[in-house]
Every structure is written in structure tokens, then in C-alpha cells.
Design an enzyme around this catalytic site. Structure first.
Site, mmCIF file in Angstrom:
data_model
loop_
_atom_site.group_PDB
_atom_site.id
_atom_site.type_symbol
_atom_site.label_atom_id
_atom_site.label_comp_id
_atom_site.label_asym_id
_atom_site.label_seq_id
_atom_site.Cartn_x
_atom_site.Cartn_y
_atom_site.Cartn_z
ATOM 1 N N THR A 147 0.676 -1.216 -0.010
ATOM 2 C CA THR A 147 -0.042 0.037 0.058
ATOM 3 C C THR A 147 0.873 1.348 0.163
ATOM 4 O OG1 THR A 147 -1.824 1.002 0.987
ATOM 5 C CG2 THR A 147 -0.243 0.119 2.406
ATOM 6 N N ASN A 148 0.300 2.320 0.324
ATOM 7 C CA ASN A 148 1.252 3.782 0.431
ATOM 8 C C ASN A 148 0.730 4.416 1.479
ATOM 9 O OD1 ASN A 148 -1.100 5.425 -0.602
ATOM 10 N ND2 ASN A 148 -0.965 3.803 -2.463
#
Ligand code: CTP
Length: 394
Positions: free
Chosen positions: A208-209
């Protein structure tokens, strides 16, 4: 939205009347002018003085009392109101409003008003579910009354069920939305995406980020408050769920792509604030990967470029989070993805961007014109972006 607005808050006689104090306080803190009307029953639960102290304004309790001005009180209140909200609204008040009975100041005021009226029902679950109450609510909804809640949960009787007063945040959202009914995005359908997608590695881990979703949520709420019908397509975030919009929860880029395709058929604008993963594991492991090998190589494949592939006769807004060559990269993306606008932000700035409540962005349009905004709260950035979207929508 609420600043300088005249809001009549009707409080009727239910246990949750004390929660209306918080609503009055929040509205007053948002610089609205709040005039509280209490029914006789409501004054058994909370003293009028409490509302007066919180709003700094006289509280009306009597139909034939001497008001602070010489006008006919219910007419003066009705004409001044930008919106009337009744919270809590008891079954009795709902029934009297549905029947057009005007035997107290609150019902008279509603009958005389041209402004939107919001009802936040709160009562015992059986009373709420009783067909008479349901009929009365349907009748009022058909006459354009707005309802918010009730929420389900533990009731004063100790039983569980529908009948709790809606959360203050939901009632405030309904008020903002009602005030925005005539605003520049009225009757427009906006699809907004938010958050960072999650691409599974195994049942426990994902790629994810750092996107918090705050910018997307601010855009969705601002659009709602400007009269738009909003579909928020959100990757997982830890933010409170915005009220009064359709929310579609997704996890992966693929799910976001599908949700957008389903939502855009009749949309006026797509605003893509989500941080979409560009790569995902080629195969997500079915079982948790155990730490047996000394090294582990993940094979990744490209995810679809959602914005680049979605076509349609609507305004398309993208974001470009860049750490170098901000405007160059943003302009390239604007043209490659066929966007109406791109919102460029420098993610190396310490005071804005990922996770922050503030953002400093530059809006770039198709002619290459740039509008660099100063550091602003994300909600204000959202409104500045929506000013441009509204202009494009004519
Ligand atoms: N975007 C998208 N689909 C992707 C990746 C990004 O729709 N698979 C959207 C983002 O939501 C954003 C815009 O495209 O509105 C630009 O995203 P960004 O990550 O800045 O650019 P990329 O196209 O992914 O290019 P790069 O990562 O090489 O900078």
C-alpha cells in the site's frame, strides 16, 4: 457553509434532548445564528437556560410568550430561518407535523416556513417501527422534509433497535447539505476516489502507500455541501465515514477500477484523489507466507491505469503527487490521461501532503495555465478545486 446562517433548532421532549445542546454548541461555534425553540415537554428534560448559554440567544418556549422583538414570533422565526432542524423529533411531533397541526410554537413555525426542514427522529424502537410513525415520516418525506437517522443501538429503555438520535456529525452534515441545495453543484453527480489501495501479498500482508484519504474525503464532503450527489469510492482509511453520500468500499486497484466503471455511467465529474498502487503481486499467496527462506522475491505486475483508461463526457480531475519536476510531470499526466484538470503537489514538502490536514497544491488546466494555492486546510483546497470543477460544468 454555516457561517452567518440562521438556523432554527427545534427540540422536542425525548431523552436525547440533552444531545441537542451539543448540536446547538457546534452550530454556534461554526458561526451560525441558532434560535432554539423548545416544546413544553422538552423543557422537562433540559432547561432552556442551557441552550441560551450555549447559543447566546433567547430560547423560545411559549406560543403566546413575549418574544425579544415585537413581531409574531413564529412568523419571524420561520422567515429568518435558512434551515429548520428538529432534533430530537418525537413520534408525537412527527405526527402533528404530518397532520399540519399547529398547536405549539415549533409546529406553527414549521408550518409557516419556506426553508428546508430536517427531522432527526428519536424514540423507542416500537414507536419508530409502528406503521403510524412510518406513514407519517413517509408523508413528510414526500413533502420534501429531510430525515436523518434514527441510528440503531441501545435505547433509553435498555432495548436494542432503531430509535437513537443520529450522531451530531450526521445532523450537521444534513444541515450543510440542506443549505447547499441551491449551490453551484446542485443536481450534479460527482464520483470521488480516496485513500491508498491495498494489493494483497498473502492473507496478512499487502502493498500500500502513505495516502491517508483526507484530501479525497474533504473533496467528497465539500461537494456534498455544495449540493452535489456524491459517490465516494474509498480504499481503507482510518477516517470517520462521511454522512449523506454513497460510499463504496474497495481494497485493490482492480476493485477501484470496477467500482468507478459502475459509478460513472451518469456522473458529471470524476475526481481521482486516490493513490492507486501501480504494481500488485502477480499472485497473492493463499496462506500466510512463512519466514522459511533467507530471501523472498515478490513478482509484481502492473495494475490498470484507471484514469488513463476511463473515457466519458465528464470532467476528469487527477492528482499528481510528485517528488521532482512537479509541473512538468503533472502536465504530462494531464495530457496522457486526458484530464480536464490536474492537481499537483510536492510530496517532499514537510508541512503538507500525505497524512497532513493541510495541502499546498497547484491546479493545472488543459491550456497549461497554473494556479498555485498557498498552504491551506484540505477542506479549503477541496473548495478551490470544486470552484474550478463547477466552472467547467457551467
Ligand atoms: N491513477 C490511476 N490509476 C493508476 C495510478 C494512478 O487512476 N494505476 C491516478 C491517480 O489517482 C492520480 C493520477 O492517476 O489521480 C496520477 O497518479 P500518480 O500516481 O501521480 O501517477 P502515475 O500515473 O501512477 O505515474 P507515476 O507513478 O509514474 O508517477
Amino acid at each position: 457553509m454555516l457561517k452567518g446562517k440562521s438556523i432554527v433548532l427545534g427540540v422536542t421532549g425525548g431523552v436525547s434532548a440533552y444531545k441537542a445542546v451539543h448540536i446547538a454548541s457546534q452550530l454556534t461555534q461554526a458561526s451560525a445564528q441558532v434560535d432554539v425553540i423548545m416544546t413544553e415537554a422538552a423543557t422537562r428534560f433540559v432547561a432552556p437556560l442551557t441552550f441560551q448559554a450555549v447559543t447566546g440567544r433567547p430560547v423560545a418556549t411559549e406560543m403566546f410568550g413575549l418574544g425579544s422583538n415585537c413581531g409574531i414570533q413564529h412568523i419571524v422565526l420561520a422567515e429568518a430561518a435558512d434551515v429548520i432542524v428538529i432534533a430530537p423529533a418525537t413520534a408525537n411531533t412527527i405526527a402533528r407535523l404530518a397532520a399540519g397541526i399547529a398547536d405549539d410554537l415549533l409546529c406553527c413555525t414549521v408550518l409557516a416556513a419556506k426553508s428546508p426542514v430536517i427531522l432527526a427522529p428519536a424514540m423507542d424502537a416500537n414507536m419508530y417501527e409502528n406503521p403510524v410513525t412510518q406513514d407519517n415520516l413517509s408523508k413528510l418525506q414526500a413533502r420534501d422534509f429531510i430525515t436523518v437517522g434514527p441510528a440503531s443501538g441501545r435505547l433509553a429503555s435498555g432495548k436494542e433497535g432503531p430509535g437513537r438520535l443520529a450522531e451530531t456529525s450526521d445532523i450537521l452534515a444534513a444541515i450543510s447539505q440542506a443549505l447547499g441545495r441551491e449551490s453551484d453543484l446542485a443536481a450534479k453527480h460527482l464520483v470521488v476516489t480516496a485513500g491508498g489501495t491495498q494489493e494483497p501479498i498473502d492473507p496478512v500482508r499487502c502493498i500500500t502507500n502513505r495516502s491517508s484519504g483526507k484530501m479525497g474525503y474533504a473533496l467528497a464532503e465539500a461537494a456534498r455541501d455544495r449540493g452535489a450527489r456524491v459517490t465516494l469510492i474509498t480504499a481503507p482509511t482510518s477516517l470517520p465515514r462521511p454522512a449523506r453520500m454513497q460510499i463504496v468500499d474497495v481494497c485493490t486497484a482492480h476493485e477501484m477500477h470496477t467500482a468507478i466503471r459502475d459509478a460513472i455511467s451518469q456522473c458529471d465529474a470524476l475526481i481521482m484523489a486516490a493513490a492507486v498502487a501501480d504494481y500488485r503481486p502477480t499472485r497473492a499467496a493463499k496462506d500466510k507466507i512463512k519466514k522459511e527462506a533467507a530471501e523472498l522475491t515478490l513478482e509484481l505486475e502492473r495494475t490498470p491505469d484507471i484514469l488513463g483508461s476511463i473515457k466519458g463526457a465528464f470532467v476528469k480531475v487527477g492528482f499528481a503527487a510528485e517528488s521532482s519536476n512537479l509541473l512538468e510531470n503533472a502536465s504530462r499526466k494531464l495530457h496522457e490521461k486526458g484530464l480536464s484538470l490536474i492537481i499537483a503537489n510536492d510530496i517532499t514538502a514537510r508541512d503538507s501532503g500525505f497524512g497532513s490536514d493541510y495541502n499546498r497544491v497547484t491546479i493545472v488546466d488543459q491550456e497549461g495555465k497554473t494556479d498555485s494555492l498557498p498552504l491551506l486546510p484540505k477542506r479549503q483546497v477541496a473548495d478551490r478545486i470544486l470552484d474550478r470543477v463547477a466552472k467547467l460544468l457551467g
